[in-house]
Design a protein around this motif. Structure first.
Motif, PDB file in Angstrom:
ATOM      1  N   ASP A  44       4.331  -6.912   2.109  1.00  0.00           N
ATOM      2  CA  ASP A  44       3.204  -5.891   1.761  1.00  0.00           C
ATOM      3  C   ASP A  44       3.872  -4.426   1.189  1.00  0.00           C
ATOM      4  N   SER A  45       3.866  -4.066  -0.119  1.00  0.00           N
ATOM      5  CA  SER A  45       4.265  -3.140  -0.806  1.00  0.00           C
ATOM      6  C   SER A  45       3.348  -3.000  -1.982  1.00  0.00           C
ATOM      7  N   ASP A  46       3.245  -1.817  -2.509  1.00  0.00           N
ATOM      8  CA  ASP A  46       2.675  -1.255  -3.476  1.00  0.00           C
ATOM      9  C   ASP A  46       3.167  -2.007  -4.732  1.00  0.00           C
ATOM     10  N   ALA A  47       4.278  -1.971  -4.855  1.00  0.00           N
ATOM     11  CA  ALA A  47       5.064  -2.596  -6.091  1.00  0.00           C
ATOM     12  C   ALA A  47       4.962  -3.774  -6.371  1.00  0.00           C
ATOM     13  N   PHE A  48       4.776  -4.771  -5.117  1.00  0.00           N
ATOM     14  CA  PHE A  48       4.942  -6.088  -5.140  1.00  0.00           C
ATOM     15  C   PHE A  48       3.464  -6.583  -5.110  1.00  0.00           C
ATOM     16  N   VAL A  49       2.539  -5.815  -4.901  1.00  0.00           N
ATOM     17  CA  VAL A  49       0.960  -6.096  -5.151  1.00  0.00           C
ATOM     18  C   VAL A  49       0.702  -6.021  -6.610  1.00  0.00           C
TER      19      VAL A  49
ATOM     20  N   SER B 277      -1.831  -5.872   5.649  1.00  0.00           N
ATOM     21  CA  SER B 277      -1.401  -4.698   5.233  1.00  0.00           C
ATOM     22  C   SER B 277      -0.794  -4.314   6.618  1.00  0.00           C
ATOM     23  N   ARG B 278       0.369  -3.573   6.436  1.00  0.00           N
ATOM     24  CA  ARG B 278       1.146  -3.092   7.346  1.00  0.00           C
ATOM     25  C   ARG B 278       0.364  -2.001   8.492  1.00  0.00           C
ATOM     26  N   LYS B 279       0.675  -1.843   9.556  1.00  0.00           N
ATOM     27  CA  LYS B 279       0.112  -1.065  10.353  1.00  0.00           C
ATOM     28  C   LYS B 279       0.232   0.504  10.101  1.00  0.00           C
ATOM     29  N   ASN B 280       1.260   0.754   9.278  1.00  0.00           N
ATOM     30  CA  ASN B 280       1.324   2.214   8.918  1.00  0.00           C
ATOM     31  C   ASN B 280       0.778   2.387   7.621  1.00  0.00           C
ATOM     32  N   ARG B 281       0.081   1.406   6.991  1.00  0.00           N
ATOM     33  CA  ARG B 281      -0.502   1.548   5.618  1.00  0.00           C
ATOM     34  C   ARG B 281      -1.781   2.541   5.776  1.00  0.00           C
ATOM     35  N   LEU B 282      -1.878   3.834   5.293  1.00  0.00           N
ATOM     36  CA  LEU B 282      -2.892   4.638   5.227  1.00  0.00           C
ATOM     37  C   LEU B 282      -4.161   4.104   4.862  1.00  0.00           C
ATOM     38  N   GLU B 283      -4.298   3.446   3.906  1.00  0.00           N
ATOM     39  CA  GLU B 283      -5.521   2.822   3.288  1.00  0.00           C
ATOM     40  C   GLU B 283      -5.172   1.046   3.329  1.00  0.00           C
ATOM     41  N   PRO B 284      -5.524   0.549   4.404  1.00  0.00           N
ATOM     42  CA  PRO B 284      -5.401  -0.998   4.360  1.00  0.00           C
ATOM     43  C   PRO B 284      -6.448  -1.506   3.356  1.00  0.00           C
TER      44      PRO B 284
END
Length: 250
Positions: free
Chosen positions: A172-177, A191-198
């Motif tokens: 899960d990363s913005d770059a890979f998505v 989404s990772r647990k620390n993602r602000l906007e799952p």
């Protein structure tokens, strides 16, 4: 001659992909099937090359030929040709660690080059795999055992145009998505647990990701894959390619 590891229909699928055909330059190989069976016997049993049954020929000649085909990329070509029939409705990616046997350990200065990393359990290699919608392998990469799976994510996807890409939250990363979306595919990644906007996740589709885990289970039924005995990464990659081809033909 009786064959135990390849059915006739499996052999017919790969026969024309091997060197030594009548149409090739040089000497025509009359024993390709016995040779491939010999390498599969080694892969299945995990036995040392010296323990190869006499039925298959002298172990050293078989090993030298196997190594020569590895350097020529023959084994990889077999898998790549079979994977042209892949179903890219979905692409699943993941990684799995294998331990390096002490007899397969490379020299200290060349361990990084041969994809051997040091961890708590000793030397390890990580196999990064991409499988299609039916769980068949389309790409395999090797890194040090402690390497991040995420670092190989884009390399696993490169050149493919699936409809959906499934992976666990480690990817899960913005770059890979964004790289997934750039090829017109949908990212099915928790989404990772620390993602602000799952991101929303289709959990029904995500269940299909078990196919890549099942692929690793099939792969590791071959003892020479489950434990790495090959010092050279190229030779281990070749063993992976051959076993992957057998999985395609199952």
């Amino acid at each position: 001659m009786r064959h135990y590891l390849l059915r006739d229909d499996q052999w017919e699928c790969i026969e024309e992909l091997l060197p030594g055909k009548a149409s090739d330059r040089g000497v025509t190989a009359l024993d390709n099937r016995k040779f491939v069976e010999a390498v599969l016997w080694i892969a299945r049993t995990g036995a040392p090359w010296r323990d190869l049954p006499d039925f298959y020929g002298h172990w050293h000649r078989v090993y030298v030929r196997y190594s020569r085909w590895s350097h020529k990329g023959v084994w990889l070509t077999i898998m790549e040709e079979l994977s042209k029939e892949a179903d890219f409705e979905q692409l699943m990616i993941d990684g799995s660690i294998v331990r390096v046997h002490q007899h397969g350990a490379a020299k200290k200065k060349s361990k990084d080059a041969e994809a051997m990393g040091k961890s708590r359990g000793g030397l390890t290699t990580k196999i990064h795999a991409a499988v299609d919608a039916l769980g068949n392998p389309v790409r395999l990469l090797l890194t040090l055992g402690q390497a991040s799976e995420y670092d190989q994510a884009e390399a696993l996807l490169d050149g493919f145009t699936p409809s959906q890409v499934l992976a666990d939250k480690g990817y899960d990363s913005d770059a890979f998505v964004e790289s997934i979306q750039s090829v017109g595919a949908e990212a099915v990644i928790p989404s990772r647990k620390n993602r602000l906007e799952p991101r929303p996740l289709d959990r029904h589709v995500y269940k299909d990701r078990n196919l890549v885990e099942r692929f690793f289970q099939k792969l590791k039924q071959f003892r020479r894959i489950a434990t790495r005995y090959e010092r050279l990464a190229k030779n281990y990659q070749s063993m992976l390619s051959l076993v992957s081809a057998v999985i395609w033909l199952a």
